[in-house]
Design a protein around this motif. Structure first.
Motif, PDB file in Angstrom:
ATOM      1  N   GLY A   1      -6.874   5.606  -1.707  1.00  0.00           N
ATOM      2  CA  GLY A   1      -5.456   5.929  -1.769  1.00  0.00           C
ATOM      3  C   GLY A   1      -4.701   5.132  -2.802  1.00  0.00           C
ATOM      4  O   GLY A   1      -3.573   5.500  -3.177  1.00  0.00           O
ATOM      5  N   ASP A   2      -5.284   4.021  -3.287  1.00  0.00           N
ATOM      6  CA  ASP A   2      -4.625   3.222  -4.318  1.00  0.00           C
ATOM      7  C   ASP A   2      -4.589   4.000  -5.643  1.00  0.00           C
ATOM      8  O   ASP A   2      -5.398   4.901  -5.886  1.00  0.00           O
TER       9      ASP A   2
ATOM     10  N   ALA B   1       0.838  -1.202   0.000  1.00  0.00           N
ATOM     11  CA  ALA B   1       0.000   0.000   0.000  1.00  0.00           C
ATOM     12  C   ALA B   1       0.872   1.251   0.000  1.00  0.00           C
ATOM     13  O   ALA B   1       1.964   1.257   0.602  1.00  0.00           O
ATOM     14  N   PRO B   2       0.396   2.312  -0.670  1.00  0.00           N
ATOM     15  CA  PRO B   2      -0.768   2.340  -1.559  1.00  0.00           C
ATOM     16  C   PRO B   2      -0.467   1.562  -2.830  1.00  0.00           C
ATOM     17  O   PRO B   2       0.629   1.673  -3.400  1.00  0.00           O
TER      18      PRO B   2
END
Length: 480
Positions: free
Chosen positions: A101-102, A73-74
């Motif tokens: 947030g990806d 992540a992200p």
């Protein structure tokens, strides 16, 4: 869950496969997925066989969920699928698996309006969408492309280390820059392709001008190789020299003579024309290049017309071969300046209208390596666009203005000879008309506006009245 991969890559065709290897060789861990599981496995095997970086590798994922599960992540996921419906289809399956947030990156040749739509849709879900132009073809993807990412500053900050690592380099700088928000990256890639259409057509016209004056393929290959050591130096000039010299192992003939004169296109040139028309920006050299491809595709019709339409025999009488080569060189240089001037005018206009804040100097610099139109010429454009007060048109920047002054006589002589001989040079001709229109203090549009006022009462401005005042004449009626 083994979430150690730096980036996911969906679509392992030629471009996706080579980008995966490029990323791996620069030390990144790539999770790769394709609808065809064999394609992902082949990319993983190729990365291992080629000895990727000490930490870099390609790991095949059999499902989208498996790919997402491998990502840190992200999450950063690069789509290398065909533009249009295939992108939306992949997004439909991918988005439910992602978290706010990806970052999803579309590296295909998507239309910038589709990118704007997708960017808004993903933003509503707390996701970042990056529309990134990628230029350089198979070789560029493998060894270093030119990258034109658009999207949020946050997304750019996250993907910047990866993009700068895999990009081509020119003068020690990576050929990548954050273009702007939304669809700005794909827009700039679209204009790149429009310029590419014009550049290629102009080179083809130079080839025709040399061939119809009696130069054979080997002689022309030597000419283009020589030109590539001068101000016309570029990837397209270089490959033209190599193409003209290449022989077919089966027949011994030059390959170029065995290729049917029907050119294909994938649509980005047409998109550029449509966008330019909507913004009222002239891109006539690109328009002529697109038209030339369309006309080339009408092979059967052209063959039939060749027996019915009268005209010269298509041979240019060049009594001094070296002088003719020099004139064609100058005509090509002049028309090339115009083609780039039109492309940069279009980007400047779009940047203002959409509030993208396009850095034209940075765009010129990133095009110096990796991409199809990479050329020495772009250094001059970057210089011209770096000043505090940009010129209204690239032709007016000192180096370009002075070069046009030096070569325009040869340009006119070449086109006159082509017209007399019946050799079609549509892009060079359109470029000269644009140049002469720009330098004309008074055009024939006064008559055109009178015609509009005659039949439609569209009014006109007067040379002897303040600007902005409009007038209408009660013209005599047409009898009969």
């Amino acid at each position: 869950m083994n979430n150690h991969a730096d980036i996911g890559l969906i679509g392992l065709g030629v471009m996706g496969h080579n980008l995966a290897l490029n990323l791996a060789e620069h030390g990144f861990v790539v999770a790769a997925y394709d609808q065809n599981p064999t394609a992902a496995s082949q990319a993983a095997e190729a990365a291992t066989a080629r000895g990727a970086g000490s930490k870099g590798t390609v790991a095949a994922a059999r499902t989208l969920q498996a790919l997402v599960d491998q990502l840190a992540a992200p999450r950063k996921i690069l789509l290398m699928v065909n533009a249009g419906a295939p992108v939306d289809a992949v997004l439909d399956g991918l988005l439910p698996l992602l978290q706010p947030g990806d970052i999803v990156i579309d590296g295909g040749n998507s239309r910038f309006t589709d990118t704007e739509r997708r960017s808004a849709a993903l933003a509503a879900r707390g996701l970042h969408f990056v529309g990134s132009g990628i230029s350089g073809g198979e070789e560029g993807a493998r060894k270093g492309p030119a990258l034109m990412p658009g999207g949020s500053p946050e997304a750019w900050a996250a993907i910047r280390p990866l993009f700068e690592a895999i990009a081509a380099r020119a003068h020690g700088e990576p050929c990548v820059a954050h273009i702007g928000p939304g669809g700005a990256g794909h827009y700039v890639k679209m204009v790149h392709n429009g310029i590419e259409y014009a550049d290629m057509q102009l080179i083809c016209e130079a080839y025709a001008l040399l061939a119809t004056a009696g130069l054979d393929n080997d002689a022309m290959a030597a000419v283009f190789a020589r030109w590539n050591d001068g101000p016309l130096q570029s990837y397209l000039i270089e490959i033209t020299a190599r193409i003209l010299a290449q022989r077919d192992p089966e027949t011994g003939a030059h390959v170029v003579d065995l290729i049917l004169d029907k050119a294909g296109q994938k649509g980005t040139g047409q998109w550029t024309l449509v966008d330019a028309a909507e913004r009222a920006v002239t891109v006539s050299a690109m328009g002529a290049a697109v038209d030339a491809r369309v006309l080339s595709s009408l092979k059967a019709s052209r063959l039939a017309a060749s027996t019915q339409l009268a005209g010269p025999d298509g041979r240019i009488a060049a009594t001094d071969r070296e002088a003719w080569i020099a004139q064609v060189h100058d005509a090509l240089m002049a028309a090339k300046i115009v083609a780039y001037a039109q492309g940069f005018d279009l980007m400047a206009t779009a940047g203002r209208e959409r509030g993208w804040g396009l850095d034209l100097a940075a765009i010129a610099r990133l095009w110096r390596g990796g991409c199809i139109i990479r050329a020495q010429f772009l250094n001059r454009i970057a210089e011209a666009q770096s000043g505090p007060a940009p010129v209204a048109n690239l032709m007016l920047a000192p180096w370009f203005r002075d070069t046009l002054a030096q070569v325009h006589t040869a340009w006119r002589e070449v086109l006159a000879a082509a017209m007399r001989a019946g050799v079609p040079v549509p892009a060079m001709s359109a470029a000269l008309a644009y140049h002469d229109s720009w330098r004309s203090p008074r055009l024939s549009a006064n008559l055109l506006q009178a015609q509009r006022d005659f039949f439609g009462a569209h009014t006109y401005e007067r040379v002897d009245k303040p600007a902005g005042q409009h007038f209408h004449t009660h013209w005599p009626e047409v009898q009969g």
